[in-house]
Structure formats: C-alpha cells, structure tokens
Design a protein around this motif. Structure first.
Motif, PDB file in Angstrom:
ATOM      1  N   TYR A 169     -28.342 -49.804  58.608  1.00 19.88           N
ATOM      2  CA  TYR A 169     -27.269 -50.649  59.116  1.00 19.88           C
ATOM      3  C   TYR A 169     -26.359 -49.875  60.050  1.00 19.88           C
ATOM      4  O   TYR A 169     -26.298 -48.644  60.027  1.00 19.88           O
ATOM      5  N   GLY A 170     -25.691 -50.605  60.913  1.00 21.46           N
ATOM      6  CA  GLY A 170     -24.776 -49.995  61.858  1.00 21.46           C
ATOM      7  C   GLY A 170     -24.053 -51.087  62.639  1.00 21.46           C
ATOM      8  O   GLY A 170     -24.198 -52.267  62.346  1.00 21.46           O
ATOM      9  N   THR A 171     -23.288 -50.660  63.631  1.00 19.65           N
ATOM     10  CA  THR A 171     -22.523 -51.582  64.461  1.00 19.65           C
ATOM     11  C   THR A 171     -23.168 -51.681  65.832  1.00 19.65           C
ATOM     12  O   THR A 171     -23.309 -50.668  66.537  1.00 19.65           O
ATOM     13  N   ALA A 172     -23.552 -52.891  66.202  1.00 20.32           N
ATOM     14  CA  ALA A 172     -24.139 -53.136  67.528  1.00 20.32           C
ATOM     15  C   ALA A 172     -23.020 -53.207  68.546  1.00 20.32           C
ATOM     16  O   ALA A 172     -21.992 -53.858  68.319  1.00 20.32           O
ATOM     17  N   VAL A 173     -23.212 -52.506  69.683  1.00 17.54           N
ATOM     18  CA  VAL A 173     -22.210 -52.508  70.742  1.00 17.54           C
ATOM     19  C   VAL A 173     -22.870 -52.734  72.099  1.00 17.54           C
ATOM     20  O   VAL A 173     -24.044 -52.439  72.291  1.00 17.54           O
ATOM     21  N   LYS A 174     -22.078 -53.270  73.012  1.00 19.19           N
ATOM     22  CA  LYS A 174     -22.510 -53.478  74.405  1.00 19.19           C
ATOM     23  C   LYS A 174     -21.578 -52.658  75.282  1.00 19.19           C
ATOM     24  O   LYS A 174     -20.372 -52.639  75.081  1.00 19.19           O
TER      25      LYS A 174
ATOM     26  N   LYS B  31     -17.234 -47.154  77.254  1.00 13.56           N
ATOM     27  CA  LYS B  31     -16.355 -48.137  76.629  1.00 13.56           C
ATOM     28  C   LYS B  31     -17.268 -49.237  76.117  1.00 13.56           C
ATOM     29  O   LYS B  31     -18.244 -49.600  76.790  1.00 13.56           O
ATOM     30  N   VAL B  32     -16.963 -49.734  74.931  1.00 11.12           N
ATOM     31  CA  VAL B  32     -17.884 -50.688  74.322  1.00 11.12           C
ATOM     32  C   VAL B  32     -17.181 -51.941  73.835  1.00 11.12           C
ATOM     33  O   VAL B  32     -15.991 -51.932  73.537  1.00 11.12           O
ATOM     34  N   GLN B  33     -17.954 -52.987  73.765  1.00 15.06           N
ATOM     35  CA  GLN B  33     -17.556 -54.232  73.108  1.00 15.06           C
ATOM     36  C   GLN B  33     -18.352 -54.300  71.819  1.00 15.06           C
ATOM     37  O   GLN B  33     -19.587 -54.159  71.837  1.00 15.06           O
ATOM     38  N   ILE B  34     -17.681 -54.481  70.711  1.00 21.11           N
ATOM     39  CA  ILE B  34     -18.369 -54.571  69.423  1.00 21.11           C
ATOM     40  C   ILE B  34     -18.993 -55.951  69.278  1.00 21.11           C
ATOM     41  O   ILE B  34     -18.318 -56.973  69.420  1.00 21.11           O
ATOM     42  N   LEU B  35     -20.291 -55.966  68.994  1.00 22.97           N
ATOM     43  CA  LEU B  35     -21.011 -57.227  68.792  1.00 22.97           C
ATOM     44  C   LEU B  35     -21.110 -57.593  67.321  1.00 22.97           C
ATOM     45  O   LEU B  35     -21.267 -58.759  66.989  1.00 22.97           O
TER      46      LEU B  35
ATOM     47  N   ALA C 239     -27.376 -55.929  72.520  1.00 25.17           N
ATOM     48  CA  ALA C 239     -26.708 -54.633  72.375  1.00 25.17           C
ATOM     49  C   ALA C 239     -27.349 -53.557  73.238  1.00 25.17           C
ATOM     50  O   ALA C 239     -28.551 -53.593  73.512  1.00 25.17           O
ATOM     51  N   ASP C 240     -26.522 -52.595  73.632  1.00 23.88           N
ATOM     52  CA  ASP C 240     -27.002 -51.404  74.331  1.00 23.88           C
ATOM     53  C   ASP C 240     -27.153 -50.228  73.378  1.00 23.88           C
ATOM     54  O   ASP C 240     -27.864 -49.276  73.672  1.00 23.88           O
ATOM     55  N   ALA C 241     -26.454 -50.300  72.239  1.00 23.29           N
ATOM     56  CA  ALA C 241     -26.473 -49.185  71.292  1.00 23.29           C
ATOM     57  C   ALA C 241     -26.091 -49.672  69.901  1.00 23.29           C
ATOM     58  O   ALA C 241     -25.540 -50.769  69.734  1.00 23.29           O
ATOM     59  N   ILE C 242     -26.406 -48.834  68.930  1.00 27.44           N
ATOM     60  CA  ILE C 242     -25.951 -49.033  67.552  1.00 27.44           C
ATOM     61  C   ILE C 242     -25.209 -47.765  67.166  1.00 27.44           C
ATOM     62  O   ILE C 242     -25.769 -46.661  67.254  1.00 27.44           O
ATOM     63  N   VAL C 243     -23.949 -47.915  66.785  1.00 27.06           N
ATOM     64  CA  VAL C 243     -23.136 -46.763  66.392  1.00 27.06           C
ATOM     65  C   VAL C 243     -22.872 -46.802  64.896  1.00 27.06           C
ATOM     66  O   VAL C 243     -23.036 -47.837  64.246  1.00 27.06           O
ATOM     67  N   ASN C 244     -22.475 -45.647  64.375  1.00 28.07           N
ATOM     68  CA  ASN C 244     -22.154 -45.519  62.953  1.00 28.07           C
ATOM     69  C   ASN C 244     -23.323 -45.973  62.072  1.00 28.07           C
ATOM     70  O   ASN C 244     -23.134 -46.602  61.034  1.00 28.07           O
ATOM     71  N   MET C 245     -24.547 -45.627  62.502  1.00 29.44           N
ATOM     72  CA  MET C 245     -25.758 -46.044  61.797  1.00 29.44           C
ATOM     73  C   MET C 245     -25.914 -45.258  60.499  1.00 29.44           C
ATOM     74  O   MET C 245     -25.622 -44.076  60.435  1.00 29.44           O
ATOM     75  N   ARG C 246     -26.361 -45.942  59.461  1.00 22.83           N
ATOM     76  CA  ARG C 246     -26.560 -45.329  58.149  1.00 22.83           C
ATOM     77  C   ARG C 246     -27.824 -45.880  57.504  1.00 22.83           C
ATOM     78  O   ARG C 246     -28.285 -46.970  57.812  1.00 22.83           O
ATOM     79  N   PHE C 247     -28.372 -45.095  56.563  1.00 27.62           N
ATOM     80  CA  PHE C 247     -29.467 -45.530  55.701  1.00 27.62           C
ATOM     81  C   PHE C 247     -28.951 -45.609  54.279  1.00 27.62           C
ATOM     82  O   PHE C 247     -28.083 -44.831  53.879  1.00 27.62           O
ATOM     83  N   ASP C 248     -29.518 -46.516  53.517  1.00 30.98           N
ATOM     84  CA  ASP C 248     -29.227 -46.606  52.095  1.00 30.98           C
ATOM     85  C   ASP C 248     -30.528 -46.968  51.387  1.00 30.98           C
ATOM     86  O   ASP C 248     -31.359 -47.692  51.935  1.00 30.98           O
ATOM     87  N   THR C 249     -30.711 -46.447  50.206  1.00 32.59           N
ATOM     88  CA  THR C 249     -31.864 -46.817  49.391  1.00 32.59           C
ATOM     89  C   THR C 249     -31.376 -47.183  48.005  1.00 32.59           C
ATOM     90  O   THR C 249     -30.372 -46.657  47.523  1.00 32.59           O
TER      91      THR C 249
END
Length: 103
Positions: free
Chosen positions: A96-101, A13-17, A73-83
């Motif tokens: 970029y992505g969403t930092a979560v705890k 279970k995560v808290q979105i940072l 954060a403990d993790a980064i979810v939904n990580m993506r690259f863009d160029t």
C-alpha cells in the motif's frame, strides 16, 4: 511508475490522488511444510518459503501499481508492505501507498 518508501519525490510537486493497495493470499503447500520441517532440524534457509514470500510481495506490489495507473498516477509514495495470517496455513501480502500525480 515511480514507487518509493519516501514520502516525497525530490524536485516534484504532487497532487495526492489517494490510497492505493494490492493484496494476495497464499496457502502454504504441504510439500513445502514437510521440507521446512527437515530444515528446522538441520538449520538454514527454507528456500521454498523465501520464494513464496518474494512471489507474494511481487503480486501485491503489481496489483497496487495497477490501481495507481487506473487513477492516472505518476508515482506511489510512502509505499509499505504488510503480511499477516488470515487463517491457519495462509499468508496475506498487502502492498500500500499514496498515489500521486506530478503537477
């Protein structure tokens, strides 16, 4: 730090940072361009550009992870690259992505 393209970390279970990102802009090297021109004629992998892409993504990802660590954060979810190209002869690498705890 867990970094995943998934939108969850199974069993957590995560808290979105918030959004985290890292980027770097590289200019192409004239020597690389000359060698790439030869490869265009003969075909095959342009190793110097492959190396540039790997290095750019690595730096962008590292900067994104550093930003997430600053947030605790403990993790980064939904990580993506863009160029993209900022101007002629440059490449912008964005991670970029969403930092979560974990809670």
């Amino acid at each position: 730090m867990i970094v995943t393209t998934a939108d969850i970390v199974p069993g957590q279970k995560v808290q979105i940072l918030g959004l985290v990102r890292g980027n770097v802009v590289f200019a192409k090297h004239i020597g690389r361009d000359i060698m790439a021109s030869f490869k265009n004629l003969a075909g095959g992998e342009i190793r110097s550009y492959t190396d540039l892409m790997v290095e750019g993504r690595d730096i962008a990802e590292s900067r994104m992870i550093s930003e997430a660590q600053r947030l605790g954060a403990d993790a980064i979810v939904n990580m993506r690259f863009d160029t993209s190209s900022v101007m002629e002869g440059t490449v912008d690498f964005l991670a970029y992505g969403t930092a979560v705890k974990f809670v």
